[in-house]
Design an enzyme around this catalytic site. Structure first.
Site, PDB file in Angstrom:
ATOM      1  N   ASP A  51       0.550  -1.300  -0.135  1.00 49.01           N
ATOM      2  CA  ASP A  51      -0.070  -0.050  -0.023  1.00 49.01           C
ATOM      3  C   ASP A  51       0.887   1.298  -0.092  1.00 49.01           C
ATOM      4  O   ASP A  51       0.520   2.250   0.848  1.00 49.01           O
ATOM      5  CB  ASP A  51      -0.962  -0.003   0.999  1.00 49.01           C
ATOM      6  CG  ASP A  51      -1.893  -1.263   1.244  1.00 49.01           C
ATOM      7  OD1 ASP A  51      -1.806  -1.986   0.106  1.00 49.01           O
ATOM      8  OD2 ASP A  51      -2.500  -1.152   2.403  1.00 49.01           O
ATOM      9  N   LYS A 100      -6.697  -4.877  -2.813  1.00 53.02           N
ATOM     10  CA  LYS A 100      -7.349  -5.310  -1.666  1.00 53.02           C
ATOM     11  C   LYS A 100      -8.165  -4.628  -0.938  1.00 53.02           C
ATOM     12  O   LYS A 100      -8.030  -3.470  -0.563  1.00 53.02           O
ATOM     13  CB  LYS A 100      -6.358  -6.007  -0.879  1.00 53.02           C
ATOM     14  CG  LYS A 100      -5.323  -4.940  -0.115  1.00 53.02           C
ATOM     15  CD  LYS A 100      -4.235  -5.536   0.634  1.00 53.02           C
ATOM     16  CE  LYS A 100      -3.545  -4.433   1.531  1.00 53.02           C
ATOM     17  NZ  LYS A 100      -3.988  -3.537   2.355  1.00 53.02           N
ATOM     18  N   CYS A 119      -1.854  -2.363   7.737  1.00 57.16           N
ATOM     19  CA  CYS A 119      -1.906  -3.208   6.703  1.00 57.16           C
ATOM     20  C   CYS A 119      -0.540  -4.218   6.626  1.00 57.16           C
ATOM     21  O   CYS A 119      -0.645  -5.399   6.160  1.00 57.16           O
ATOM     22  CB  CYS A 119      -2.047  -2.486   5.229  1.00 57.16           C
ATOM     23  SG  CYS A 119      -3.862  -2.108   5.323  1.00 57.16           S
TER      24      CYS A 119
HETATM   25  C1  C5J Z   1      -2.806   0.757   5.692  1.00 58.80           C
HETATM   26  C2  C5J Z   1      -4.711   1.683   6.940  1.00 58.80           C
HETATM   27  N1  C5J Z   1      -2.406   0.390   4.272  1.00 58.80           N
HETATM   28  N2  C5J Z   1      -3.754   2.282   7.573  1.00 58.80           N
HETATM   29  N3  C5J Z   1      -4.191   1.008   5.910  1.00 58.80           N
HETATM   30  O1  C5J Z   1      -2.215   0.183   6.522  1.00 58.80           O
HETATM   31  O2  C5J Z   1      -5.662   1.922   6.948  1.00 58.80           O
END
Ligand code: C5J
Length: 218
Positions: A21, A126, A159
């Site tokens: 991400d 995702k 994540c």
């Molecule tokens: C991720 C989030 N990618 N912090 N998402 O960690 O909401």
């Protein structure tokens, strides 16, 4: 190779990099992270180390897999419990300066240019925090004969950690690249690294980027 809590048994023929991400919505102003009230500049520290790791895996001929947390434009894969949580200034699906927040195809859902995927590298969209939930990640890893995963990306305790735990439960040996991951909360990053290494590496290992690159090269 050197790692914590003890040496990591790196197998070049079985290892892949998974970059979680590294999206504009988390790293740049005007996206999801900022809408939640976070200081997104903190995450920018992970960009250069993650890019270095990506380059090293490419040079070693090992797979690089990217993920993006995002939803379909009709939000059919976004549970209301996720969309309605808290009081962000913009919710998932709302229009913002980088397009609709966390929606596939919008500018904010794209990976920052320094970490962008090369043609042929898997990019997994995702809907959850973990990259195994509702995706083809397991099949992709099996196809490539992957048994070990090196992790980079953001955020460390959400994540990245969720996916690392999912992978650990599936029998993958997991190594988190320490400077190639970041959190909006330094204490959460530190706690996550400590949790991973605790109790004899209950979730996996951690190591600096330079040690990972050296081992990959060796
Ligand atoms: C991720 C989030 N990618 N912090 N998402 O960690 O909401």
């Amino acid at each position: 190779m050197r790692a914590l809590p003890f040496d990591f048994p790196l197998k070049r023929e079985a290892v892949a990099l998974i970059v979680i991400d590294m999206q504009r919505d988390f790293i740049e102003p005007g996206g999801f992270g900022a809408a939640l009230g976070n200081d997104v500049t903190r995450l920018q520290a992970a960009v250069e180390p993650a890019a270095r790791l990506i380059a090293g895996f490419r040079a070693a001929g090992r797979p690089v897999i990217h993920t993006r947390e995002c939803h379909r434009p009709d939000l059919s894969d976004c549970p209301p419990a996720k969309r309605l949580r808290g009081a962000p200034s913009l919710r998932i699906g709302d229009p913002g300066p980088m397009g609709r927040i966390l929606i596939a195809g919008e500018p904010g859902a794209e990976i920052v240019p320094a970490c962008a995927a090369m043609p042929g590298e898997p990019v997994i969209d995702k809907p959850g925090k973990g990259a195994f939930y509702a995706t083809k990640l397991s099949e992709i890893l099996e196809t490539h004969g992957i048994r070990q995963l090196v992790f980079a990306g953001v955020t460390t305790e959400v994540c990245v950690q969720t996916t690392m735990r999912e992978a650990n439960d599936r029998g993958y040996e997991c190594l988190l690249a320490e400077e190639a991951t970041e959190s909006y909360f330094p204490e959460f990053k530190a706690a996550t690294l400590a949790m991973i290494r605790a109790q004899g590496g209950i979730v996996g290992w951690t190591a600096p980027v330079s040690d990972i690159l050296e081992a990959l090269d060796g």
